[in-house]
Design a protein around this motif. Structure first.
Motif, mmCIF file in Angstrom:
data_model
loop_
_atom_site.group_PDB
_atom_site.id
_atom_site.type_symbol
_atom_site.label_atom_id
_atom_site.label_comp_id
_atom_site.label_asym_id
_atom_site.label_seq_id
_atom_site.Cartn_x
_atom_site.Cartn_y
_atom_site.Cartn_z
ATOM 1 N N LYS A 6 -0.995 6.571 4.732
ATOM 2 C CA LYS A 6 -1.390 5.197 5.050
ATOM 3 C C LYS A 6 -1.932 5.122 6.474
ATOM 4 C CE LYS A 6 -1.510 0.654 5.040
ATOM 5 N NZ LYS A 6 -2.648 -0.020 4.507
ATOM 6 N N ARG B 274 -4.999 1.267 -4.615
ATOM 7 C CA ARG B 274 -4.781 0.245 -3.590
ATOM 8 C C ARG B 274 -5.671 -0.968 -3.835
ATOM 9 N NH1 ARG B 274 -5.844 0.944 2.889
ATOM 10 N NH2 ARG B 274 -7.287 -0.777 3.018
ATOM 11 N N ASP C 232 0.827 -1.210 0.000
ATOM 12 C CA ASP C 232 0.000 0.000 0.000
ATOM 13 C C ASP C 232 0.858 1.256 0.000
ATOM 14 O OD1 ASP C 232 -2.279 -1.551 0.058
ATOM 15 O OD2 ASP C 232 -2.739 -1.158 2.169
ATOM 16 N N TYR D 211 0.987 4.144 -2.753
ATOM 17 C CA TYR D 211 0.763 5.543 -2.392
ATOM 18 C C TYR D 211 1.908 6.430 -2.867
ATOM 19 C CZ TYR D 211 -3.053 4.131 0.773
ATOM 20 O OH TYR D 211 -4.220 3.640 1.303
#
Length: 149
Positions: free
Chosen positions: A56, A131, A22, A26
């Motif tokens: 996150k 994601r 993730d 990002y």
């Protein structure tokens, strides 16, 4: 002593592999936004990585709180509870964008900027879609291989 009889030592993971993926997603989205949107600024790659980690963390908290609010909304029996839950959910989704903007400004100052409410809303939407896409791409849907014995 056979291999199966040997004691197994396992280090406890602090972070799941999905969380690392993730953060990488990002970072990519954030750097693409910084390249193509003038309102989004990250002076260095290190700052974009740290911003991705901050995003996150904030988004995980927002997702957890949103899940609790949705649970309470589904559990509400009367119209006042349903309306109150819906308003709380709407407030949470809107307020979280301001929290992101303020945290980024507080932590990084002028060296990182995610723009305004609308640009951060679009950025977070793209972050969540990217994601979900990467998680779906990496999902192991194949049937398990039968073991030979």
């Amino acid at each position: 002593m056979s291999l199966s009889a040997q004691p197994r030592f396992r280090l406890t993971r602090w972070v799941a592999a999905a969380d690392i993926v993730d953060v990488f997603v990002y970072v990519i989205v954030l750097n693409l936004a910084a390249q193509y949107l003038p309102a989004v600024i990250a002076e260095t790659f290190t700052l974009s990585l740290l911003t991705a980690i901050l995003l996150k963390a904030v988004l995980e908290v927002v997702i957890a709180v949103k899940g609790r609010v949705k649970f309470r909304l589904k559990a509400a029996t009367g119209p006042a509870g349903k309306v109150g839950g819906a308003l709380l959910l709407w407030f949470l989704l809107a307020a979280s964008k301001f929290v992101v903007l303020e945290l980024v400004a507080l932590v990084f100052g002028d060296r990182v900027s995610l723009g305004n409410f609308w640009s951060v809303t679009g950025l977070i939407l793209v972050l969540m879609l990217a994601r979900a896409g990467v998680r779906r791409l990496l999902a192991d849907d194949s049937p398990p291989i039968p073991s030979e014995r």
